[in-house]
Design a protein around this motif. Sequence first.
Motif, PDB file in Angstrom:
ATOM      1  N   SER A 137       0.558   1.075   8.661  1.00 47.27           N
ATOM      2  CA  SER A 137       0.983  -0.190   8.054  1.00 47.27           C
ATOM      3  C   SER A 137       0.741  -0.167   6.551  1.00 47.27           C
ATOM      4  N   SER A 138       1.752  -0.542   5.801  1.00 45.33           N
ATOM      5  CA  SER A 138       1.615  -0.645   4.347  1.00 45.33           C
ATOM      6  C   SER A 138       1.383  -2.089   3.902  1.00 45.33           C
ATOM      7  N   ILE A 170       0.847  -1.190   0.000  1.00 48.77           N
ATOM      8  CA  ILE A 170       0.000   0.000   0.000  1.00 48.77           C
ATOM      9  C   ILE A 170       0.882   1.240   0.000  1.00 48.77           C
ATOM     10  N   ALA A 171       0.570   2.168  -0.865  1.00 50.90           N
ATOM     11  CA  ALA A 171       1.378   3.381  -0.983  1.00 50.90           C
ATOM     12  C   ALA A 171       1.251   4.231   0.276  1.00 50.90           C
ATOM     13  N   ASP A 172       2.371   4.824   0.698  1.00 50.56           N
ATOM     14  CA  ASP A 172       2.356   5.725   1.850  1.00 50.56           C
ATOM     15  C   ASP A 172       1.598   6.998   1.504  1.00 50.56           C
ATOM     16  N   ARG A 173       0.946   7.564   2.548  1.00 52.83           N
ATOM     17  CA  ARG A 173       0.232   8.828   2.332  1.00 52.83           C
ATOM     18  C   ARG A 173       1.212   9.958   2.001  1.00 52.83           C
ATOM     19  N   ASP A 174       2.317   9.969   2.681  1.00 50.91           N
ATOM     20  CA  ASP A 174       3.359  10.961   2.421  1.00 50.91           C
ATOM     21  C   ASP A 174       4.671  10.390   2.931  1.00 50.91           C
ATOM     22  N   ALA A 175       5.720  11.206   2.873  1.00 49.14           N
ATOM     23  CA  ALA A 175       7.056  10.726   3.250  1.00 49.14           C
ATOM     24  C   ALA A 175       7.174  10.444   4.737  1.00 49.14           C
ATOM     25  N   LEU A 176       6.277  11.017   5.546  1.00 56.97           N
ATOM     26  CA  LEU A 176       6.422  10.920   6.994  1.00 56.97           C
ATOM     27  C   LEU A 176       5.484   9.916   7.643  1.00 56.97           C
ATOM     28  N   SER A 177       4.498   9.423   6.921  1.00 50.09           N
ATOM     29  CA  SER A 177       3.519   8.537   7.565  1.00 50.09           C
ATOM     30  C   SER A 177       3.053   7.437   6.629  1.00 50.09           C
ATOM     31  N   LYS A 178       2.727   6.291   7.230  1.00 52.24           N
ATOM     32  CA  LYS A 178       2.154   5.190   6.482  1.00 52.24           C
ATOM     33  C   LYS A 178       0.635   5.216   6.618  1.00 52.24           C
TER      34      LYS A 178
END
Length: 471
Positions: free
Chosen positions: A67-68, A32-40
């Motif tokens: 979690s990704s 699953i793609a991360d929402r942004d660079a700082l959070s999953k």
Amino acid sequence: MSNIYESAEATLGFISSPCLTKVELRVACRGIADRDALSKPDPCVVLKMQSHGQWFEVDRTEVIRSSSSPVFSKIFLVDYYFEEVQRLRFELHDISSGNNGLRDADFLGAMECTLGQIVSQRKLTKALLKQGNTAGKSSIMVTAEELSGNDDYVELSFSARKLDDKDFFSKSDPFLEIFRINDDGTESLVHRTETVMNNLSPVWKSFKVSLNTLCSGDHDRELKVAIDFTASNGDPRNSCSLHYIHPYQPNEYLKALVAVGEICQDYDSDKMFPAFGFGALIPPDFKVSHDFAVNFDEDNPECAGIQGVVEAYQNCLPKIQLYGPTNIAPIIQKVASSASEEMHTKEAMEYFILLILTDGVITDMADTREAIVHASHLPMSVIIVGVGNADFTDMQILDGDDGILRSPKGEPVLRDIVQFVPFKDFKHASPAALAKSVLAEVPNQVVDYYNAKGIKPKCMSDYESTRTFSP
């Protein structure tokens, strides 16, 4: 040609009836793609089922924070009907912290399938789609465990004390995975608890485990189709013919074929279906045949999917001459030959279903009775759908519901393998009702055969380890 197939397929509906089997579905995702660079993402899966063309929510998993590649502890318990097409949709959502609703959630993708596909494969992994395109490299895996109606359950509870801190500033976020040890020494996931955040002495929710699981779906069912091309059906160019091909509307042969085929194709590993015809004069010499390949390829009579059978049927009609008589013993013997070969293999896990579509009274009754008695010892079932308004009294005799069918020499069938249904009884019902009627006995026929032979199903003990889905 596909428009006729789609028209017939679209008429398949949702039929309610008492459920004899339930299925547990476990869900995991990865990539699953991360929402942004700082959070999953904080994923949650919503299970929906289609009824009368609309999607209705059945249940949803818990939210797993950050979690990704989540493995959800929630187990979906759904009613399972072998004889119906049950369409499922798994939607993945990103639930932001502090909000467990879907209104403000980000939609991450969805996967659609049938329950039959999951049960037959035991473990189905597919890419998640978003607006018709793949959602990056994300995928979803669903595993199924089939339960009998009389299963016993044991309730388990787990807790832990004095776990180690992750570091000086934060406590652990523990979860528990429970595996069973299989006879071959491998491990299979039984349950994964919820994650208890920031806790060194977690107490997880209790859960139930079935003590009696079934694996009846691990037999591969192969569908073979036989179509009646005798002259009594009428000239296909005439709108009164049972074989009349309308540009947009399926005839009764096609309705029956799609209704039954849509169910059986989920349990066929390669989705290739041999299709045969009988009672026609066929090219190039135009001699009568009672077991010719509808695609005219005797070395490879298989068609790609039920739509492939429909297209082969439509291509075949202008090239043959409808004739007679109505003999079905040859096609039963042909399939019985394949079933006999399978019976003598080491694993003998393939079961054959012969679907015969016919419009009239058969003319080789004695030979047909003999063929069915022989076939009753083999891994096969025979489904006969009577198309049209003929007198089908002889077909009821073959069905054996009113007495034990015997060969002309008096030998009884070993087990009941024939199901006959007159299509006219379903003129005002959906094709799904037809499929339900003709396929309702098949699961018991499969079980009866393997029980009689002392053959145990291959239980799917190698569910994919959650370690490959771990964050």
